[in-house]
Design an enzyme around this catalytic site. Structure first.
Site, PDB file in Angstrom:
ATOM      1  N   HIS A 110      -0.705  -0.345   1.409  1.00  8.46           N
ATOM      2  CA  HIS A 110      -0.738   0.827   0.603  1.00  8.46           C
ATOM      3  C   HIS A 110       0.179   0.360  -0.888  1.00  8.46           C
ATOM      4  CE1 HIS A 110      -1.459   4.977  -0.755  1.00  8.46           C
ATOM      5  NE2 HIS A 110      -0.192   4.936  -1.246  1.00  8.46           N
ATOM      6  N   GLY A 144      -2.220  10.585  10.320  1.00  7.89           N
ATOM      7  CA  GLY A 144      -1.626  10.960   9.135  1.00  7.89           C
ATOM      8  C   GLY A 144      -2.080  10.501   7.888  1.00  7.89           C
TER       9      GLY A 144
END
Ligand code: GRF
Length: 204
Positions: A110, A144
């Site tokens: 990410h 999540g």
């Protein structure tokens, strides 16, 4: 023994390329067993084919439900006997069904220093916030949004005249460095995952 990897990618595939290059230089003890994309036009598919890696498109619209779609991907990953799933710019959020039914660990790269700026447009989020440093994170995937245990991070400065493009490029160079590094640690059995902490993210 080489760790068999499934790479899931939706677009240009520069992180996939970094993994291919690291594998070919024998820097990581892996075999990229299959590349799967949700986008038939993904450059990632071409990159895989150039290196004789099976490249498969699985389009969401071809399946009546998300579960059946995700099951098809899980079946492919099983078929290629993979030990690890690496998300590399895969633009679909994997549901709890996928996460719960995967028999192997899933990791992601990410472009921010998580837990700051999860989700889309992380580099622009960093610029808008005005942080002076950003970077990238390799982490395990849980249910999540970009919230699983962190394996490795790298930091880059945010410069006053940065645009989303210049910051993204600076971060991308670090992504290409730490994604193979994190996979190497996993392949060597050096990453232990607790509820929150993945070790060793510490400098060795
Ligand atoms: C990277 O910035 C990665 O961090 C994010 O998606 C982008 C993928 O780029 N998850 P590429 O397709 O690997 O070039």
């Amino acid at each position: 023994m080489r760790l068999r990897i499934a790479v899931l990618a939706s677009s240009r595939g520069t992180n996939l390329q970094a993994l291919i290059d690291a594998q070919e230089k024998d820097e990581i003890p892996t075999k990229i067993a299959v590349v799967i994309s949700d986008n038939p036009k993904a450059l990632a598919l071409e990159r895989a084919q150039k290196h004789q890696i099976p490249a498969i498109t699985v389009v969401r619209q071809d399946f009546p439900t998300r579960e059946l779609y995700e099951q098809e991907i899980l079946d492919l990953i099983n078929k290629y006997s993979c030990d690890l799933i690496c998300l590399a710019g895969f633009m679909r959020i994997l549901s709890p069904y996928f996460i719960g039914n995967s028999q192997i660990k899933i990791i992601n790269i990410h472009p921010s220093l998580l837990p700051s700026f999860p989700g889309l447009d992380a580099q622009q989020q960093a610029l808008d916030y005005g942080v002076k440093f950003s970077g990238c994170t390799v982490h395990f995937v849980d249910e999540g949004m970009d919230s699983g245990p962190i394996i490795l991070q790298a930091v880059v400065p945010v410069l006053v005249d940065d645009t989303e493009e210049t910051l993204s490029l600076r971060i991308l160079a670090e992504e290409h460095r730490i994604y193979p590094e994190a996979i190497k640690l996993i392949a060597e059995g050096k990453v232990e995952v607790g509820a929150r902490i993945a070790r060793p993210p510490l400098h060795q």
